[in-house]
Scaffold this active site. Structure first.
Site, PDB file in Angstrom:
ATOM      1  N   ASP A 258       0.865  -1.178   0.000  1.00  0.00           N
ATOM      2  CA  ASP A 258       0.000   0.000   0.000  1.00  0.00           C
ATOM      3  C   ASP A 258       0.909   1.238   0.000  1.00  0.00           C
ATOM      4  OD1 ASP A 258      -2.104   1.723  -0.041  1.00  0.00           O
ATOM      5  OD2 ASP A 258      -3.175   0.813   1.622  1.00  0.00           O
TER       6      ASP A 258
HETATM    7  C1  BGC Z   1      -5.038   3.260   0.185  1.00  0.00           C
HETATM    8  C2  BGC Z   1      -5.253   2.194  -0.863  1.00  0.00           C
HETATM    9  C3  BGC Z   1      -5.131   2.799  -2.235  1.00  0.00           C
HETATM   10  C4  BGC Z   1      -3.789   3.466  -2.359  1.00  0.00           C
HETATM   11  C5  BGC Z   1      -3.517   4.036  -3.735  1.00  0.00           C
HETATM   12  C6  BGC Z   1      -3.799   4.097  -0.071  1.00  0.00           C
HETATM   13  O1  BGC Z   1      -3.739   5.187   0.773  1.00  0.00           O
HETATM   14  O2  BGC Z   1      -4.971   2.647   1.446  1.00  0.00           O
HETATM   15  O3  BGC Z   1      -6.506   1.579  -0.688  1.00  0.00           O
HETATM   16  O4  BGC Z   1      -5.332   1.813  -3.216  1.00  0.00           O
HETATM   17  O5  BGC Z   1      -3.705   4.502  -1.408  1.00  0.00           O
HETATM   18  O6  BGC Z   1      -4.257   5.148  -3.998  1.00  0.00           O
END
Ligand code: BGC
Length: 721
Positions: A258
């Site tokens: 993530d």
């Molecule tokens: C979130 C994810 C997301 C990623 C990319 C993160 O802050 O937890 O769910 O896919 O950002 O945008």
């Protein structure tokens, strides 16, 4: 493999970095170093995938320039968060859970894939298969709810909707990435990014199945979670990623961290610096580093010093290249990017219609004393539309950055589209507390609304949470409506008893007072582009509500986490019985205000006794379970027939009941249908006292009804001898 052998170590490591598209201008030109995250321009330029950029022309340009500069002309992967739609926005996933309609959810994902593929996208960071049981957590809106079985069915539906069942090369398909592995949905106290403490058994029985189903459905990628499990952050959790995900679940695709999660291993305190964080993550089997420089600045050194084996890099890069190949990017790096198609598909009539149909099925009628549906002839009754959501188009939910709210339909628009020429409306108050208004203005807004309510036959009061009060980093300790809205509600109810509350939210809320005083309550969540049309369809009876709660509405925040599949205690409490030493609260009931699976209709259904084809089951037998369902009301409608199973005794404590099947049927007035389910031994398995995934001999009860609280049951015995 051949390509991999030709690549330099540097080139390989580049593949393992994902950078945000924010480094590119609108025309797709790299703007140079934005050094807040410590990257050099070269590192940004070389990253093997890009996050969050869309648009056929822009991505085509970025791809072209990138490939020209690459020694092996390897194409970039474009990824983004297409959570509930791209340009046509669907209801939020929590609402989609309420449809209990996998085919419809699949269709929604397919529309999102078509629209975003034409805009040049290759992969979406969806579905979020995290099980959720705490309404304080803002990201419950991105999940399909509190139940493992429902989440499994819908995670599969979404993966198949995005990816299709044939090949990722198919036109209009994009790869899916299930997230957040694992158990991100169980942060302590509902606070985002907080520690997760789950027993191994709960993790395996309740939290892992939905990710596992996405893997079984062929999901292309998996994203790690921000949280710890057993005090180990996921992005450095070798056992979770290698043994469970890859070993036990057999996942062979790409694992991506993530955002920033590899670097966060340092803040968690399990890595002393970025170099150690890179080592932990690559050893855990994380292939792509999203938005940190841990990999690009440290992997080479770690390999040269013999601390990390180059074989680990090869393995990761091979998986990334394989995904690029499965998408057909080596033959056609632009895949479906096509500016004219992008425009033609975005918000086209067909997609809007699908969004409207879905929205209707996500609405949950929580209360109705008979006031709904409303009279369609404007002359027959005077309806006042009151509340901050009456004209609001900000109804897309927190994760819909590619949808333009201007293109969405408010409730007022929805009524106009139904032919109401003159709409009597008043805002009453703002969406959030006192924001930008003087006390005088607020008083005026309130007075106007109360006067309008007094003069009307019926009031539709559109209240709710702001769309950014749920979603990422949007946890709330108080899950009631803002005080201004409650004041409006109380004042309106004083002058008019016929109040229908249309409730917008990204989570279950504490609506005790509203549910007591309002004549009807319709939960519409964040309904998306066609929200206002769908709401008008339901309010005026052109559509009959059929949504069932995918997550319980608590009686008060003090109950959460509250969910139907609670575990038995040694001192159970019977509602209504006064006893001291039992498991209960002194001041509130144990039960939620509205339980999982609950939702009313404009008609009524009678569900007959549960009939089993046998009362005795051997391991390879299947028991057929049947009920008759009759529409006993005056209009046709859909009912979600739900089957729950109770394992009466186990070597470990079992939940009081678990959903093991559902079927959504449509019945005309007076019509009767038989609904059948089959029980197989595999549906009775759980992690036993020895942590084996097995079923156990003994008595089971089967309940079939239209909510998780149904008492309509029958029994059978499982005999494994
Ligand atoms: C979130 C994810 C997301 C990623 C990319 C993160 O802050 O937890 O769910 O896919 O950002 O945008």
């Amino acid at each position: 493999m051949e390509l991999l052998n030709e690549m330099s170590l540097e080139e390989k490591i580049d593949q393992m970095l994902q950078m945000s598209g924010m480094f590119y201008e609108d025309e797709g030109v790299l703007t140079g170093p934005v050094n807040t995250a410590g990257f050099t321009e070269e590192e940004i330029r070389q990253a093997g995938s890009v996050l969050g950029s869309v648009g056929a022309e822009k991505l085509t340009k970025i791809q072209k320039e990138y490939m020209e500069k690459q020694p092996h002309h390897i194409p970039l992967l474009f990824m983004a968060d297409i959570i509930n739609g791209f340009r046509t926005i669907f209801p939020i996933p929590l609402a989609q859970g309420c449809t209990f309609h996998p085919a419809l959810v699949e269709e929604g994902a397919a529309v999102a894939a078509r629209e975003s593929a034409a805009a040049g996208l290759h992969l979406t960071f969806s579905p979020m298969a995290d099980l959720v049981r705490d309404a304080r957590w803002g990201r419950v809106m991105e999940s399909t709810g509190e139940d493992a079985w429902l989440n499994r069915c819908l995670a599969r539906a979404m993966v198949e909707g995005y990816q299709g069942r044939e090949s990722l090369r198919e036109k209009g398909r994009i790869a899916a990435c299930v997230k957040h592995f694992a158990a991100y949905g169980a942060p302590m106290a509902g606070r985002d990014y907080n520690t997760v403490e789950l027993s191994e058994r709960t993790l395996r029985d309740d939290y892992l199945p939905a990710y596992q189903e996405a893997v079984a459905a062929g999901v292309a990628a998996v994203m790690t979670s921000f949280n710890t499990l057993d005090r180990i952050p996921s992005s450095g959790n070798r056992r979770l990623m290698r043994e469970i995900l890859r070993g036990e679940m057999g996942f062979g695709g790409v694992v991506i961290s993530d955002w920033g999660a590899i670097e966060e291993l340092c803040r968690h305190g399990v890595a002393k610096d970025n170099r150690e964080a890179a080592k932990l993550a690559v050893e855990a089997g994380v292939d792509i580093d999203m938005m940190t420089s841990c990999y690009c600045k440290n992997l080479r050194g770690l390999i040269e010093e013999g601390i990390v084996s180059e074989a680990l890099i090869d393995e990761a890069v091979l998986r990334i290249l394989r995904l690029k190949n499965e998408l057909g990017l080596f033959e056609n790096p632009y895949k479906d990017a096509d500016a004219s198609e992008e425009n033609a598909l975005a918000l086209c009539q067909e997609h809007r219609q699908t969004a409207r149909n879905m929205a209707v099925e996500t609405f949950v009628l929580l209360k109705n004393d008979g006031i709904l549906p409303l009279e369609k002839e404007p002359e027959k009754e005077k309806i006042a539309l009151i509340g901050p959501y009456v004209s609001s188009k900000e109804i897309h939910g927190a994760w819909s950055m590619f949808g333009n709210p201007d293109t969405s339909v408010s409730i007022a628009d929805g009524l106009r589209n139904k032919g109401f020429e003159k709409i009597l409306s008043a805002q009453g108050c703002g969406l959030t507390e006192g924001f930008g208004r003087t006390a005088e203005d607020s008083g005026k807004l309130l007075r106007e609304a109360v006067e309008l309510a007094r003069s009307a036959d019926k009031v539709v009061l559109a209240l709710g949470e702001h769309r950014l009060h749920s979603g990422e980093a949007a946890s709330r300790a108080d899950i009631t409506l803002p005080a201004d809205q409650m004041e409006l509600f109380r004042n309106v109810c004083e002058v008019n008893k016929k109040v229908v509350v249309v409730l917008f939210s990204g989570r279950p809320l504490d609506i005790r007072e509203i549910s007591e005083k309002a004549a009807a309550v319709l939960a519409v969540w964040m309904p998306g582009t066609e929200g206002g049309n769908a709401i008008a369809d339901v309010l005026f009876g052109d559509a009959n509500p059929s949504g069932k709660l995918s997550m319980s509405f608590p009686y008060s925040v003090g109950q959460v986490p509250v969910f139907y599949g609670q575990f038995r205690t040694g001192r159970p409490h019977t509602e209504g019985v006064e006893e001291k030493y039992v498991s209960r609260y002194l001041d509130i009931p144990n039960k939620p205000l509205f339980p999982f699976g609950y939702g009313l209709s404009y008609t009524t259904f009678a569900i007959g006794p549960v009939q089993l084809s046998a009362q005795h089951m051997r391991k390879t037998d299947r028991i057929r379970v049947a009920v008759t369902v009759k529409n006993t009301g005056a209009v046709s409608g859909q009912e979600v027939v739900q089957m729950y199973i109770e394992d009466v005794h186990g070597s470990v404590v079992r939940p009081v009941r678990e959903l093991r099947g559902f079927s959504k049927i449509e019945l005309a007035p007076g019509e009767e249908k038989e609904v059948c389910f089959e029980i197989a031994e595999t549906m009775l398995r759980f992690h036993d006292i020895h942590m084996n995934d097995v079923s156990e001999d003994g008595a089971f009860k089967v309940y079939i009804g239209n909510s998780s609280e149904t008492a309509n049951g029958a029994s059978f015995v499982l005999d494994l001898r």
